[in-house]
Design a protein around this motif. Structure first.
Motif, PDB file in Angstrom:
ATOM      1  N   UNK A 249       3.429   7.181  -2.356  1.00  0.00           N
ATOM      2  CA  UNK A 249       1.991   7.645  -2.541  1.00  0.00           C
ATOM      3  C   UNK A 249       2.202   5.723  -2.179  1.00  0.00           C
ATOM      4  N   UNK A 250       0.075   6.348  -1.464  1.00  0.00           N
ATOM      5  CA  UNK A 250      -0.370   5.332  -0.837  1.00  0.00           C
ATOM      6  C   UNK A 250      -0.263   6.018   0.754  1.00  0.00           C
ATOM      7  N   UNK A 251       0.178   4.663   1.481  1.00  0.00           N
ATOM      8  CA  UNK A 251      -1.001   4.726   3.059  1.00  0.00           C
ATOM      9  C   UNK A 251       0.701   5.197   3.910  1.00  0.00           C
ATOM     10  N   UNK A 252       0.520   5.360   4.633  1.00  0.00           N
ATOM     11  CA  UNK A 252       1.802   5.313   5.755  1.00  0.00           C
ATOM     12  C   UNK A 252       1.583   5.341   7.418  1.00  0.00           C
ATOM     13  N   UNK A 253       1.927   4.044   7.710  1.00  0.00           N
ATOM     14  CA  UNK A 253       1.536   3.415   8.561  1.00  0.00           C
ATOM     15  C   UNK A 253       2.414   2.783   9.503  1.00  0.00           C
TER      16      UNK A 253
ATOM     17  N   UNK B  40       9.130   0.750   8.594  1.00  0.00           N
ATOM     18  CA  UNK B  40      10.374   0.835   8.677  1.00  0.00           C
ATOM     19  C   UNK B  40      11.159   1.117   6.918  1.00  0.00           C
ATOM     20  N   UNK B  41      10.295   0.570   6.068  1.00  0.00           N
ATOM     21  CA  UNK B  41      10.656   0.789   5.185  1.00  0.00           C
ATOM     22  C   UNK B  41      10.475   2.316   4.914  1.00  0.00           C
ATOM     23  N   UNK B  42       9.632   2.886   5.454  1.00  0.00           N
ATOM     24  CA  UNK B  42       9.704   4.043   4.631  1.00  0.00           C
ATOM     25  C   UNK B  42      11.327   4.886   6.015  1.00  0.00           C
ATOM     26  N   UNK B  43      11.012   4.540   6.725  1.00  0.00           N
ATOM     27  CA  UNK B  43      12.757   4.886   7.336  1.00  0.00           C
ATOM     28  C   UNK B  43      13.727   4.619   7.009  1.00  0.00           C
ATOM     29  N   UNK B  44      13.706   3.350   6.058  1.00  0.00           N
ATOM     30  CA  UNK B  44      14.988   2.989   5.415  1.00  0.00           C
ATOM     31  C   UNK B  44      15.256   4.167   4.170  1.00  0.00           C
TER      32      UNK B  44
ATOM     33  N   UNK C 128      -0.791   8.302   9.855  1.00  0.00           N
ATOM     34  CA  UNK C 128      -0.290   8.241  11.601  1.00  0.00           C
ATOM     35  C   UNK C 128       0.899   8.571  12.083  1.00  0.00           C
ATOM     36  N   UNK C 129       0.797   8.399  13.487  1.00  0.00           N
ATOM     37  CA  UNK C 129       1.725   8.761  14.012  1.00  0.00           C
ATOM     38  C   UNK C 129       3.151   8.223  14.245  1.00  0.00           C
ATOM     39  N   UNK C 130       2.858   6.641  13.839  1.00  0.00           N
ATOM     40  CA  UNK C 130       3.932   6.589  13.269  1.00  0.00           C
ATOM     41  C   UNK C 130       4.857   6.700  12.251  1.00  0.00           C
ATOM     42  N   UNK C 131       4.291   7.422  11.676  1.00  0.00           N
ATOM     43  CA  UNK C 131       4.939   8.328  10.373  1.00  0.00           C
ATOM     44  C   UNK C 131       5.197   9.394  10.902  1.00  0.00           C
TER      45      UNK C 131
ATOM     46  N   UNK D  10       1.125  -1.095  -0.031  1.00  0.00           N
ATOM     47  CA  UNK D  10       0.424  -0.217   0.009  1.00  0.00           C
ATOM     48  C   UNK D  10       0.480   1.022  -0.419  1.00  0.00           C
ATOM     49  N   UNK D  11       1.785   1.234  -0.153  1.00  0.00           N
ATOM     50  CA  UNK D  11       3.270   1.837  -0.402  1.00  0.00           C
ATOM     51  C   UNK D  11       3.952   1.941  -1.099  1.00  0.00           C
ATOM     52  N   UNK D  12       4.337   3.391  -2.396  1.00  0.00           N
ATOM     53  CA  UNK D  12       5.321   3.479  -3.213  1.00  0.00           C
ATOM     54  C   UNK D  12       6.069   4.403  -3.198  1.00  0.00           C
ATOM     55  N   UNK D  13       7.151   3.960  -2.476  1.00  0.00           N
ATOM     56  CA  UNK D  13       8.208   5.104  -2.329  1.00  0.00           C
ATOM     57  C   UNK D  13       9.651   5.414  -4.223  1.00  0.00           C
ATOM     58  N   UNK D  14       9.645   6.429  -4.491  1.00  0.00           N
ATOM     59  CA  UNK D  14       9.816   7.011  -5.359  1.00  0.00           C
ATOM     60  C   UNK D  14      11.231   7.796  -5.014  1.00  0.00           C
TER      61      UNK D  14
END
Length: 154
Positions: free
Chosen positions: A32-36, A41-45, A69-72, A15-19
């Motif tokens: 693009x998508x949802x940050x939760x 971990x993928x977002x942080x990396x 969300x709060x984790x994002x 549910x997330x795409x990072x470019x």
């Protein structure tokens, strides 16, 4: 994976795409998508990989985020701390409505600078209808597309 100039690095989860793309002294992470919590971990990396390139600026594009969300928020605040220690400027680029609202409610907007870049997308608004008038895609009873509901009697 450190982004090379001109070549984007794309990471996908269900549910997330990072470019991530590097242009000059800027690394831009478009989400693009949802940050939760499940993809934190993928977002942080992805953000750490952007910082690993030691750019002058890390831009996090949040215009296509539909859940924040709060984790994002925690990930962004930690990345801001790491970026400041490395001398990198962190900025949020054109956050979506849900991100802006979350930053406002959590009172964290002063800690994460927001910049609006590019042309604003024109929003299509539905024409005003008098109260009680059904929408064009629905009749007074329900959807037009033949959805039926069956009752199962025990």
């Amino acid at each position: 994976m450190t982004p090379r100039p001109g070549r984007p690095v794309v990471v996908r989860t269900p549910d997330l795409r990072i470019e991530t793309r590097r242009t000059g002294g800027t690394v831009r992470c478009a989400l693009i998508g949802a940050l939760h919590q499940d993809n934190q971990q993928v977002f942080a990396l992805a953000l750490r990989d952007g910082l690993r390139a030691r750019p002058a600026r890390l831009s996090v594009d949040l215009r296509a985020v539909d859940l924040f969300t709060s984790s994002a928020l925690d990930t962004l605040l930690r990345t801001r701390y790491e970026a400041r220690a490395l001398g990198v400027v962190l900025a949020l680029d054109s956050p979506s409505r849900c991100v802006r609202r979350f930053l406002e409610i959590s009172r964290s907007a002063p800690y994460l600078p927001v910049e609006d870049s590019g042309p604003a997308r024109a929003r299509r608004r539905s024409p005003r209808r008098p109260p009680g008038t059904p929408r064009a895609d629905r009749n007074p009873v329900g959807p037009r597309h033949g959805t039926t509901f069956r009752r199962h009697w025990a």
